[in-house]
Scaffold this motif. Structure first.
Motif, mmCIF file in Angstrom:
data_model
loop_
_atom_site.group_PDB
_atom_site.id
_atom_site.type_symbol
_atom_site.label_atom_id
_atom_site.label_comp_id
_atom_site.label_asym_id
_atom_site.label_seq_id
_atom_site.Cartn_x
_atom_site.Cartn_y
_atom_site.Cartn_z
ATOM 1 N N ILE A 170 2.225 8.083 9.006
ATOM 2 C CA ILE A 170 2.439 8.989 10.125
ATOM 3 C C ILE A 170 3.906 8.908 10.501
ATOM 4 C CG2 ILE A 170 1.822 9.527 12.502
ATOM 5 C CD1 ILE A 170 -0.841 8.007 11.913
ATOM 6 N N MET A 171 4.612 10.028 10.361
ATOM 7 C CA MET A 171 6.037 10.070 10.683
ATOM 8 C C MET A 171 6.198 10.564 12.112
ATOM 9 S SD MET A 171 7.292 11.492 7.037
ATOM 10 C CE MET A 171 5.702 12.128 6.575
ATOM 11 N N TRP A 219 8.972 4.043 3.002
ATOM 12 C CA TRP A 219 7.975 4.983 3.537
ATOM 13 C C TRP A 219 8.349 5.500 4.924
ATOM 14 C CZ3 TRP A 219 5.653 6.589 -0.387
ATOM 15 C CH2 TRP A 219 5.211 5.738 -1.391
ATOM 16 N N GLY A 220 9.596 5.330 5.344
ATOM 17 C CA GLY A 220 10.023 5.916 6.614
ATOM 18 C C GLY A 220 10.615 4.944 7.608
ATOM 19 N N PHE A 233 0.856 -1.186 0.000
ATOM 20 C CA PHE A 233 0.000 0.000 0.000
ATOM 21 C C PHE A 233 0.892 1.237 0.000
ATOM 22 C CE2 PHE A 233 -2.521 -3.159 2.387
ATOM 23 C CZ PHE A 233 -3.635 -3.217 1.567
ATOM 24 N N SER A 234 0.617 2.154 -0.910
ATOM 25 C CA SER A 234 1.373 3.406 -0.873
ATOM 26 C C SER A 234 0.489 4.467 -0.233
ATOM 27 C CB SER A 234 1.821 3.857 -2.245
ATOM 28 O OG SER A 234 1.031 3.363 -3.256
ATOM 29 N N PRO A 235 1.041 5.159 0.742
ATOM 30 C CA PRO A 235 0.248 6.167 1.441
ATOM 31 C C PRO A 235 -0.155 7.311 0.520
ATOM 32 C CG PRO A 235 2.483 6.019 2.341
ATOM 33 C CD PRO A 235 2.383 5.021 1.270
ATOM 34 N N GLN A 280 4.475 -0.784 11.306
ATOM 35 C CA GLN A 280 5.678 0.029 11.111
ATOM 36 C C GLN A 280 5.940 0.094 9.612
ATOM 37 O OE1 GLN A 280 8.989 -0.905 13.684
ATOM 38 N NE2 GLN A 280 10.315 -0.888 11.893
ATOM 39 N N ALA A 281 6.266 1.262 9.131
ATOM 40 C CA ALA A 281 6.415 1.467 7.692
ATOM 41 C C ALA A 281 7.631 0.732 7.144
ATOM 42 C CB ALA A 281 6.541 2.960 7.397
ATOM 43 N N PRO A 282 7.554 0.269 5.895
ATOM 44 C CA PRO A 282 8.749 -0.283 5.256
ATOM 45 C C PRO A 282 9.753 0.848 5.013
ATOM 46 C CG PRO A 282 6.902 -0.255 3.722
ATOM 47 C CD PRO A 282 6.379 0.197 5.036
#
Length: 171
Positions: A126-127, A159-160, A89-91, A154-156
């Motif tokens: 969300i960063m 993506w952060g 999934f891409s934010p 947790q993002a890959p």
């Protein structure tokens, strides 16, 4: 029944009825721009307050904090977590919480979920950053309380990584 028969039946049934007299004119009310802006702000504030209602600081969910942050709402397909972890999934929207206090971050989260719901955004990033890890630990605790959050992970790296969380929102 012909048209003339229908007309005569109508006239017979409506015989003796007095027509209503409409002699009052009610002009349409135009709201000035200031009042419209106030109404929009009140609506936004109400929506934020409704969303904030879900974020309790006392709630302690059962999250495994040693491994990657992850959560899956009950009755959701476990494959969603795998897709989030892999970056399938891409934010569509990003929220950067660097330098915010807990209360400011809570308001921003409420706004993010509201925007996702209003704009039909399915995936958000969300960063949280690293810092003192206060927000990194608290954000998932707040998110799991909201009924619109389907899953989070947790993002890959793209993506952060460790400093970000991907969230799937029910739209």
């Amino acid at each position: 029944m012909s048209e003339t028969d229908e007309k005569s039946l109508f006239l017979q049934e409506t015989k003796g009825i007095k027509p209503l007299k409409q002699d009052t004119y009610v002009p349409s009310q135009k709201l000035n721009k200031f009042k419209l802006k106030q109404k929009a702000e009140l609506k936004d504030n109400r929506e934020k307050q409704d969303t904030l209602f879900y974020f309790s600081d006392q709630y302690e969910p059962l999250l495994n904090e040693e491994s990657a942050v992850k959560y899956l709402r009950e009755n959701e397909d476990s494959y969603l977590l795998k897709q989030l972890r892999r970056g399938d999934f891409s934010p569509e929207i990003f929220l950067d919480l660097h330098g915010l206090t807990r209360e400011q971050a809570k308001l921003e989260l409420a706004s993010l979920i509201q925007v996702c719901e209003n704009d039909n955004i399915f995936c958000a990033s969300i960063m949280t950053g690293y810092g003192t890890f206060t927000l990194k630990k608290q954000i998932p605790r707040w998110l799991v309380q909201h009924p619109k959050v389907r899953a989070l992970h947790q993002a890959p790296r793209e993506w952060g990584g460790d400093a970000a969380i991907l969230v799937l929102v029910d739209v």
